[in-house]
Write a protein that holds these residues in place. Structure first.
Motif, PDB file in Angstrom:
ATOM      1  N   ARG A  14       0.835  -1.207   0.000  1.00 30.30           N
ATOM      2  CA  ARG A  14       0.000   0.000   0.000  1.00 30.30           C
ATOM      3  C   ARG A  14       0.872   1.260   0.000  1.00 30.30           C
ATOM      4  O   ARG A  14       0.576   2.237  -0.702  1.00 30.30           O
ATOM      5  N   ARG A  71       1.339   4.179  -3.369  1.00 32.15           N
ATOM      6  CA  ARG A  71       1.147   5.627  -3.324  1.00 32.15           C
ATOM      7  C   ARG A  71       2.220   6.366  -4.124  1.00 32.15           C
ATOM      8  O   ARG A  71       2.064   7.552  -4.424  1.00 32.15           O
ATOM      9  N   LYS A  72       3.289   5.676  -4.484  1.00 29.19           N
ATOM     10  CA  LYS A  72       4.354   6.283  -5.276  1.00 29.19           C
ATOM     11  C   LYS A  72       4.219   5.979  -6.770  1.00 29.19           C
ATOM     12  O   LYS A  72       5.059   6.394  -7.565  1.00 29.19           O
ATOM     13  N   TYR A  74      -3.729  -2.569  -5.741  1.00 26.60           N
ATOM     14  CA  TYR A  74      -3.649  -1.388  -4.877  1.00 26.60           C
ATOM     15  C   TYR A  74      -3.600  -0.087  -5.666  1.00 26.60           C
ATOM     16  O   TYR A  74      -3.597   0.995  -5.071  1.00 26.60           O
ATOM     17  N   THR A 124       0.749  10.680 -11.681  1.00 24.18           N
ATOM     18  CA  THR A 124       0.363  10.522 -10.267  1.00 24.18           C
ATOM     19  C   THR A 124      -0.649   9.409 -10.180  1.00 24.18           C
ATOM     20  O   THR A 124      -1.441   9.163 -11.083  1.00 24.18           O
ATOM     21  N   GLN A 148      -3.654   7.273  -7.827  1.00 22.26           N
ATOM     22  CA  GLN A 148      -4.624   7.315  -6.741  1.00 22.26           C
ATOM     23  C   GLN A 148      -4.646   5.928  -6.115  1.00 22.26           C
ATOM     24  O   GLN A 148      -5.290   5.017  -6.596  1.00 22.26           O
ATOM     25  N   ALA A 149      -3.841   5.733  -5.072  1.00 24.79           N
ATOM     26  CA  ALA A 149      -3.745   4.414  -4.440  1.00 24.79           C
ATOM     27  C   ALA A 149      -5.019   4.112  -3.658  1.00 24.79           C
ATOM     28  O   ALA A 149      -5.643   4.995  -3.088  1.00 24.79           O
TER      29      ALA A 149
END
Length: 460
Positions: free
Chosen positions: A413, A417-418, A433, A456, A458-459
């Motif tokens: 998770r 996000r990266k 994820y 970018t 969106q996790a």
């Protein structure tokens, strides 16, 4: 009865005859000194504690040859002993008689090794090996006592405190995942990703990883039956350290990861042992301890290549697709920087592959796993009465596996996000994820400058 006689006019002309005149010893400055020495020998003989001093006239080099013929040691231990003897003991004491050695002189020798720039642990190891050799000389009645024996609590305590501080490195689950991803980017294959994750989530030793055969990889567990020891560039198959054969249960994610890895690696037996090993080097059967650390692991955790001669340690560069910019052929640093958008930051500088085993121990402590299950997992033996009365219940193992599974999911998770990964095996794991992707401008156009875009995620 001992008696003394003067022979010649040298500074130490007195000789003593003792044991009824059967034995003699020369080199005393006075008659009384000679008599005292002879009477001590006779008193020791009457008390059945006497060592024939003539046995101590053998040189250190001669005794090491005699001593080594009776040793039955592991190959790696022989390699370590040989280095310490060749590099430190023989150059300083090789031509000295055993009986001439002095404890203060040996203490100064150990201090001199540190003064030459060697680590305190190297100096302590050299003295320990010398102490073992002279201890056997004492047992063989060639010495009355061991001058290299070091009493507990003696010496500079700040040196040992510094050594203990250096052993405190460990990695979080996210740092392990990042190191595994980077190592796979360096090698260009998924094997290093799987190996680093396996080391961190099982606590297996490096030799046990190298010696893992296909037949010992079961669905949900791994059987540790042997290890590959590296001795002078040769890999020797041997039992695990301390004969710690064991079965290691795997959490669900690692079961699937190892199952895919075993299917992906083609079957084949190495020429040196005739075994089908799961982890192999690129273009060869085995990858040594130092090669794995210097090629893949240390650059991954440091963000820098390992030091080599006068080569500058410049940060490793990544392009806009998240791929490592690798120097191929005779290209300049400027050429690489033109194709890079970022560089790797250090994860845990100075960490080694063995620190993954420390990390696994730390994780188990954090998850509240009972100590008896920790010992079983790492292949250690409990001491004292706990070894007899402590047992690993099934719920202990399940608690351990649940904790490892939660740590893995938490690391995925955080990684999601990266954004996506350029490593296919990790990207497949990140898919559940990751949400939808969009392109957004981070810098507004100024004076006709090109609009820079950044991906970018969106996790979820």
């Amino acid at each position: 009865m001992a008696w003394a006689e003067k022979r010649g006019n040298s500074e130490r002309p007195w000789r003593v005859k003792y044991m009824g005149g059967k034995l003699t010893r020369s080199g005393f400055a006075t008659k009384q000194e000679a008599l005292d020495w002879g009477r001590v020998q006779e008193a020791e003989a009457r008390a059945r504690r006497w060592n024939d001093p003539r046995k101590g006239d053998i040189t250190v080099a001669q005794w090491i040859i005699e001593w080594s013929q009776g040793q039955d040691l592991a190959e790696t231990t022989v390699q370590n002993y040989t280095y310490m003897i060749r590099a430190f003991i023989l150059p300083h004491f090789g031509d000295r008689a055993l009986s001439s050695l002095d404890a203060l002189e040996i203490q100064a020798w150990e201090k001199g090794i540190r003064a030459r720039g060697y680590a305190p642990s190297v100096a302590a190891k050299a003295r320990s090996v010398f102490g073992t050799i002279l201890g056997d000389a004492e047992t063989a009645k060639r010495l009355a006592s061991n001058p290299a024996r070091k009493r507990r609590g003696r010496g500079r305590q700040d040196i040992h405190a510094a050594e203990d501080a250096e052993e405190s490195l460990w990695l979080t689950e996210f740092e392990v995942l990042s190191a595994a991803e980077r190592a796979s980017m360096i090698s260009g294959r998924p094997d290093e990703f799987v190996e680093i994750v396996l080391r961190a989530y099982t606590g297996m030793r490096g030799g046990e990883i190298r010696g893992l055969e296909r037949k010992y990889c079961k669905l949900g567990s791994i059987r540790v039956e042997c290890q590959l020891r590296e001795v002078d560039g040769v890999f020797i198959k041997a039992p695990p350290k301390h004969n710690s054969r064991r079965t290691i249960p795997l959490p669900p994610f690692l079961t699937a990861l190892m199952s895919d890895h075993v299917k992906r690696v083609p079957r084949g037996k190495c020429d040196c042992h005739g075994n089908d090993y799961v982890f192999r080097a690129q273009g060869g059967p085995h990858l040594g301890r130092t090669n794995f650390a210097n090629r893949y692991f240390r650059p991954a955790v440091d963000g820098l290549p390992v030091p080599y001669k006068d080569r500058p340690r410049l940060p490793l560069l990544v392009n806009d697709q998240g791929r490592l910019v690798i120097r191929r052929g005779r290209v300049s640093r400027e050429w690489m920087e033109d194709r890079a958008v970022a560089c790797w930051r250090p994860l845990v500088e100075g960490a080694t592959p063995h620190d993954l085993r420390h990390s696994h121990k730390t994780w188990m402590i954090g998850d509240g796993v009972p100590q008896v299950a920790q010992y079983e997992r790492l292949g250690h033996k409990m001491a004292g009465i706990d070894r007899i009365y402590s047992h690993v219940a099934p719920e202990f193992r399940q608690q351990l596996l649940d904790g490892m599974q939660k740590r893995w999911e938490r690391s995925l998770r955080a990684r999601a996000r990266k954004g996506p990964s350029s490593v296919p095996v990790l990207q497949a794991l990140l898919e559940p994820y990751l949400g939808p992707w969009e392109l957004s401008s981070q810098i507004p156009p100024i004076g006709g400058a090109t609009i820079l875009t950044m991906q970018t995620a969106q996790a979820v």
